[in-house]
Design a protein around this motif. Structure first.
Motif, short mmCIF file in Angstrom:
data_model
loop_
_atom_site.label_atom_id
_atom_site.label_comp_id
_atom_site.label_asym_id
_atom_site.label_seq_id
_atom_site.Cartn_x
_atom_site.Cartn_y
_atom_site.Cartn_z
N VAL A 168 31.46 38.80 43.20
CA VAL A 168 32.27 39.01 41.99
C VAL A 168 33.41 39.98 42.25
CG1 VAL A 168 32.23 39.78 39.60
CG2 VAL A 168 30.28 38.51 40.53
N ALA A 169 33.12 41.09 42.93
CA ALA A 169 34.15 42.11 43.15
C ALA A 169 35.27 41.62 44.06
CB ALA A 169 33.52 43.37 43.75
N ALA A 170 34.96 40.66 44.93
CA ALA A 170 35.98 40.14 45.86
C ALA A 170 36.77 38.99 45.28
CB ALA A 170 35.30 39.70 47.16
N SER A 171 36.55 38.63 44.03
CA SER A 171 37.28 37.52 43.43
C SER A 171 38.74 37.92 43.19
CB SER A 171 36.63 37.09 42.11
OG SER A 171 36.65 38.15 41.17
N ARG A 172 39.61 36.94 43.17
CA ARG A 172 41.04 37.20 43.04
C ARG A 172 41.41 37.97 41.77
NH1 ARG A 172 45.62 32.74 41.71
NH2 ARG A 172 47.42 34.13 41.69
N ASN A 185 61.55 41.00 58.37
CA ASN A 185 61.40 39.86 59.25
C ASN A 185 60.16 39.04 58.94
OD1 ASN A 185 59.52 41.67 60.04
ND2 ASN A 185 59.95 41.56 62.25
N GLN A 186 59.46 39.36 57.86
CA GLN A 186 58.24 38.62 57.51
C GLN A 186 58.59 37.48 56.56
OE1 GLN A 186 55.10 40.88 55.71
NE2 GLN A 186 54.14 39.06 54.91
N THR A 187 58.06 36.31 56.84
CA THR A 187 58.25 35.17 55.95
C THR A 187 57.35 35.33 54.74
OG1 THR A 187 58.73 33.76 57.83
CG2 THR A 187 58.15 32.67 55.75
N PRO A 188 57.90 35.39 53.54
CA PRO A 188 57.05 35.61 52.36
C PRO A 188 56.13 34.43 52.13
CG PRO A 188 59.30 35.07 51.72
CD PRO A 188 59.33 35.24 53.19
N GLU A 189 54.89 34.74 51.68
CA GLU A 189 53.94 33.68 51.40
C GLU A 189 54.30 33.00 50.08
OE1 GLU A 189 50.31 35.60 49.01
OE2 GLU A 189 50.44 36.33 51.07
N LYS A 190 53.74 31.84 49.89
CA LYS A 190 54.00 31.09 48.67
C LYS A 190 53.53 31.90 47.46
CE LYS A 190 53.00 26.68 46.43
NZ LYS A 190 52.26 25.40 46.54
N VAL A 191 54.43 32.10 46.53
CA VAL A 191 54.13 32.91 45.35
C VAL A 191 53.31 32.09 44.36
CG1 VAL A 191 55.08 34.22 43.45
CG2 VAL A 191 56.22 34.27 45.67
N ARG A 192 52.16 32.61 43.99
CA ARG A 192 51.33 31.93 43.01
C ARG A 192 51.47 32.63 41.67
NH1 ARG A 192 45.43 31.79 45.44
NH2 ARG A 192 45.96 33.96 45.84
N PRO A 193 51.27 31.91 40.59
CA PRO A 193 51.37 32.55 39.27
C PRO A 193 50.29 33.62 39.12
CG PRO A 193 50.41 30.35 39.09
CD PRO A 193 50.91 30.49 40.49
N ALA A 208 35.49 26.12 37.08
CA ALA A 208 36.23 25.55 35.94
C ALA A 208 37.69 25.99 35.93
CB ALA A 208 35.54 25.95 34.64
N TYR A 209 37.96 27.21 36.43
CA TYR A 209 39.33 27.75 36.46
C TYR A 209 39.75 28.01 37.90
CZ TYR A 209 38.92 28.16 31.42
OH TYR A 209 38.76 27.87 30.08
N LYS A 210 39.64 26.98 38.70
CA LYS A 210 39.85 27.09 40.15
C LYS A 210 41.26 27.52 40.50
CE LYS A 210 37.74 24.57 43.95
NZ LYS A 210 37.15 23.27 44.35
N ARG A 211 42.23 27.19 39.66
CA ARG A 211 43.63 27.49 39.98
C ARG A 211 43.90 28.99 40.00
NH1 ARG A 211 43.11 25.47 34.97
NH2 ARG A 211 43.99 26.53 33.16
N TYR A 212 43.02 29.76 39.42
CA TYR A 212 43.21 31.21 39.40
C TYR A 212 42.32 31.91 40.43
CZ TYR A 212 45.33 30.14 34.88
OH TYR A 212 46.10 29.62 33.87
N GLN A 213 41.71 31.15 41.33
CA GLN A 213 40.72 31.72 42.24
C GLN A 213 41.15 31.55 43.69
OE1 GLN A 213 38.28 33.33 40.82
NE2 GLN A 213 38.61 32.54 38.76
N ASP A 214 40.69 32.48 44.52
CA ASP A 214 40.62 32.28 45.96
C ASP A 214 39.20 31.83 46.28
OD1 ASP A 214 43.24 33.02 46.47
OD2 ASP A 214 42.74 35.15 46.60
N PRO A 215 38.96 31.29 47.48
CA PRO A 215 37.57 30.93 47.83
C PRO A 215 36.64 32.13 47.69
CG PRO A 215 39.10 30.00 49.43
CD PRO A 215 39.91 30.90 48.54
N LEU A 216 35.53 31.94 46.99
CA LEU A 216 34.57 33.03 46.79
C LEU A 216 33.90 33.39 48.11
CD1 LEU A 216 32.86 31.93 43.45
CD2 LEU A 216 34.67 33.61 43.76
N MET A 217 33.53 34.66 48.25
CA MET A 217 32.94 35.14 49.50
C MET A 217 31.42 34.89 49.50
SD MET A 217 35.14 38.64 50.14
CE MET A 217 34.42 38.88 51.76
#
Length: 430
Positions: free
Chosen positions: A91-95, A244-252, A292-301
């Protein structure tokens, strides 16, 4: 339990400790081509060490005394702590939780009149470990380790810097949870029997721990200030990225409502930390909500959390048969010797198990009890097995080190200075 089983358990416990200190050697072998690379990789997984040797013990118990005896011993063990660490880590490691904490850290870092990267590093190693007194040490370890990994470790090639930060992190989390009576495992094991509440912890342990945590974080920040500025990388969470770092894709950003629901799950698991059925039920609901709300998540640990739980479960099984020698050793020590002895013993056994065994010693006074717990939390950062949350931080950060392994020797060396600071503070009168 027959004496020969206790002796066997102690031998296997010693072998497991030696194995823990040898994982970097096995990791090097795993990176060499050969038919046994997979086996060397398995042996280099520190999270599996105690679980593997505990399994060997159970098999030996079944062969020597019958399957029923082995099953009865397993039923007598309390696996609440390994299961809780697994649940809180997921839970604590969730996005959403990480976004909330990192956002808070960024806000404070901007207010402080120093460079943002330097302030962020200092706060991550000071306020986040101290927050462990309220959200539990495993949660604080998970959050701080993830923030160090994404903000400072990922693109840094300075191994010395990483080990210094890791040593401070482990020590500060171990001592940062003693402001309350429920957040640090070694305190939790004895608080009820000793009659210690959160007010007692704050007045006798908490203020000393807070000074030590801040001092440790300040010292390493000053020592590594140039490296922090040079190595800080953008994470998509507000730390300035090099040009010089390529920015990562910005997520909402995660909506406030989703963050609040995640926070409610975190609080619920903390509040019911002693009730396995409830906090595991909450974890199952949490996993369903994340799906259910996968779009707001990173893979759970999940995998990392399970491996850490497996490590701690193995420690519970092997450590449960060390009472025959450890309790006699503790009982024969004066308070001063006990303080330094428990600090050293914590390095080779879980500090919660150490305080629990010490609580079984009859006829102790308040000074003896204080020294027992103070020594146990002081030494909680010396090794990966010294404190229950350490395997969580180890699992998150080890990929940032050479060969994907953290050297127990260099962890020990790196933790000596912050451990010394904690030792000095806890020897001050209340």
């Amino acid at each position: 339990m027959p004496g020969y089983i206790e002796t066997l358990a102690t031998v296997l416990f010693a072998i497991a400790i030696i194995h823990t200190f040898s994982v970097s050697y096995f990791a090097k072998l795993a990176h060499k081509p050969g038919p046994h690379a997979g086996m060397w990789h398995l042996l280099s997984e520190v999270e599996g060490v105690f679980g593997v040797w505990a399994a060997i013990l159970i098999v030996c118990m079944a062969l020597a005394g019958g399957l029923n005896a082995a099953v009865e011993y397993m039923d007598s063990r309390n696996f609440t702590e390994p299961l809780f660490v697994f649940a809180i880590m997921v839970v604590a490691a969730s996005r959403p939780i990480l976004q909330l904490v990192s956002g808070t850290v960024r806000f404070i870092a901007r207010v402080v009149p120093v460079q943002t990267e330097v302030a962020t590093f200092f706060i991550t190693l000071s306020l986040v470990p101290l927050a462990g007194s309220f959200i539990t040490e495993p949660a604080a370890m998970t959050l701080a380790a993830l923030m160090l990994k994404e903000g400072f470790f990922t693109r840094s090639g300075n191994v010395r810097f990483k080990y210094l930060a890791l040593g401070v992190l482990f020590v500060n989390v171990s001592i940062g949870g003693v402001l309350t009576a429920y957040a640090a495992p070694p305190v939790l094991m004895v608080a009820q029997k000793f009659g210690w509440d959160s007010l007692y912890m704050a007045t006798h342990f908490g203020w000393k721990a807070a000074i030590a945590v801040i001092a440790n974080a300040l010292i390493i920040t000053l020592i590594c200030r140039k490296d922090i500025k040079a190595r800080a990388v953008g994470t998509g969470r507000g730390i300035n990225a090099p040009k010089n770092q390529t920015p990562e894709k910005v997520r909402p950003p995660v909506p406030l409502g989703v963050i609040l629901i995640h926070l409610l799950f975190l609080v619920g698991i903390v509040l019911f930390a002693h009730h396995v059925a409830i906090f595991l039920g909450l974890l199952m609901l949490f996993i369903g909500y994340c799906e259910a709300y996968k779009r707001y998540q990173d893979p759970l640990m999940i995998r990392e959390g399970l491996m850490v739980g497996f490590f701690l479960a193995g420690l519970v099984i092997l450590g449960g048969l060390q009472q025959w020698w450890l309790q006699d050793v503790l009982g024969g020590m004066s308070p001063t010797v006990l303080y330094w002895g428990s600090t050293a013993l914590t390095a080779v056994t879980d500090n919660a198990a150490l305080t629990y065994l010490g609580s079984l010693v009859e006829g102790t006074n308040e000074i003896w009890r204080y020294m027992l717990v103070a020594g146990a939390v002081t030494g909680g950062g010396l090794t990966v097995i010294a404190n229950a949350p350490n395997p969580a931080g180890f699992s998150i950060l080890r990929g940032c080190f050479p060969h994907g392994a953290i050297s127990p020797k260099w962890l020990l060396v790196s933790a000596l200075l912050p451990t010394g600071m904690a030792a000095i503070m806890f020897l001050l009168p209340a």
